[in-house]
Design a protein around this motif. Structure first.
Motif: not given
Length: 282
Positions: A4, A7, A10, A12
């Motif tokens: 994965s 995080e 990441q 947004s």
């Protein structure tokens, strides 16, 4: 999981976009509502005007327009027959609703697209800044436009017009800029030497020479506007797209095919007429 994405890396920007839309609604909601009302009156008025015309008169006008554009009686009769077929299928009123939506959207495209194309052709800085924006507008999925437009204007015909405008504007801007950029500079220099001003050179030399390219851009904008008909029906715009959507929702294949063929017929009529006007005349 090892496969994965981390995080910590990441990010947004969705909250920023949401705050921007909320700010627009809060500070400019009244202005947007007024603009929406005026545009809705224009759309409804055009629909009522088309409905007020007898069906045979509208067919006659389209036939005359096709003949004037192509000077071909066979093509004029063929295009008139295509529109007649839509009426035979019982979709005449839906045709008028779709035609009004396309005409208003295309008219706004011309009002915005041709001046923007002129700016891009004459201002290198504007070209460097706006071409990436046009790339994003042309490649972004059409459904993405519906989210902010719905937030600003709600459901109905008006958000469909704005979504169609955003989707169909880039081809006209690009081809207007391309047509003006391909003009032989010596022609403009000769006109300047004869005392013609900038506006005279643009109106009497540049735009007439770039007209085939501009008409090709207009043709592409109309085709893209028609491709948005079904998407626009999802947010309350009625017309032929509404029957296609209803056919999908109810698995009524016949209804969907009929409405789809009507959209194709309308696209062919507009395409042939606009292409004929875009061809250079002797």
């Amino acid at each position: 999981m090892s496969g994965s994405f981390p995080e910590a890396l990441q990010f947004s920007f969705a909250p920023v976009v949401n705050r921007l839309v909320d700010w627009l609604v809060l500070h400019y909601g009244d202005h947007l509502r007024s603009l929406s009302d005026q545009l809705l009156q224009l759309l409804v008025g055009l629909e009522n005007l088309l409905r007020a015309l007898p069906w045979w008169l509208l067919l006659l006008l389209v036939g005359l327009l096709a003949w004037h554009a192509s000077r071909s009686l066979a093509r004029a009769l063929g295009l008139t027959a295509l529109l007649t077929l839509i009426g035979v299928l019982g979709l005449w009123d839906k045709l008028l609703q779709t035609l009004a939506l396309v005409l208003v959207s295309t008219g706004l495209c011309v009002l915005l697209g041709v001046p923007l194309g002129i700016v891009l052709a004459t201002r290198p800085l504007a070209r460097r800044l706006l071409l990436p924006v046009l790339d994003v507008m042309q490649t972004l999925p059409a459904f993405v436009y519906l989210i902010p437009v719905l937030m600003l204007f709600g459901l109905g015909k008006v958000p469909a017009v704005f979504a169609t405008l955003i989707y169909a504007l880039p081809p006209l801007v690009r081809l207007t800029q391309l047509g003006l950029a391909q003009i032989d500079p010596s022609l403009l220099q000769a006109a300047h030497g004869l005392g013609a001003g900038r506006w005279q050179r643009l109106r009497r030399i540049a735009l007439p020479l770039a007209l085939p390219s501009i008409m090709a851009g207009l043709n592409q904008s109309v085709m893209m506007a028609l491709s948005m008909v079904v998407v626009a029906s999802m947010i309350g715009a009625r017309g032929l797209g509404e029957d296609v959507l209803a056919g999908i929702q109810t698995l009524n294949v016949g209804q969907g095919v009929e409405a789809g063929l009507a959209i194709v017929a309308l696209a062919m009529v507009i395409d042939r007429i606009s292409q004929a006007y875009g061809q250079p005349r002797r």
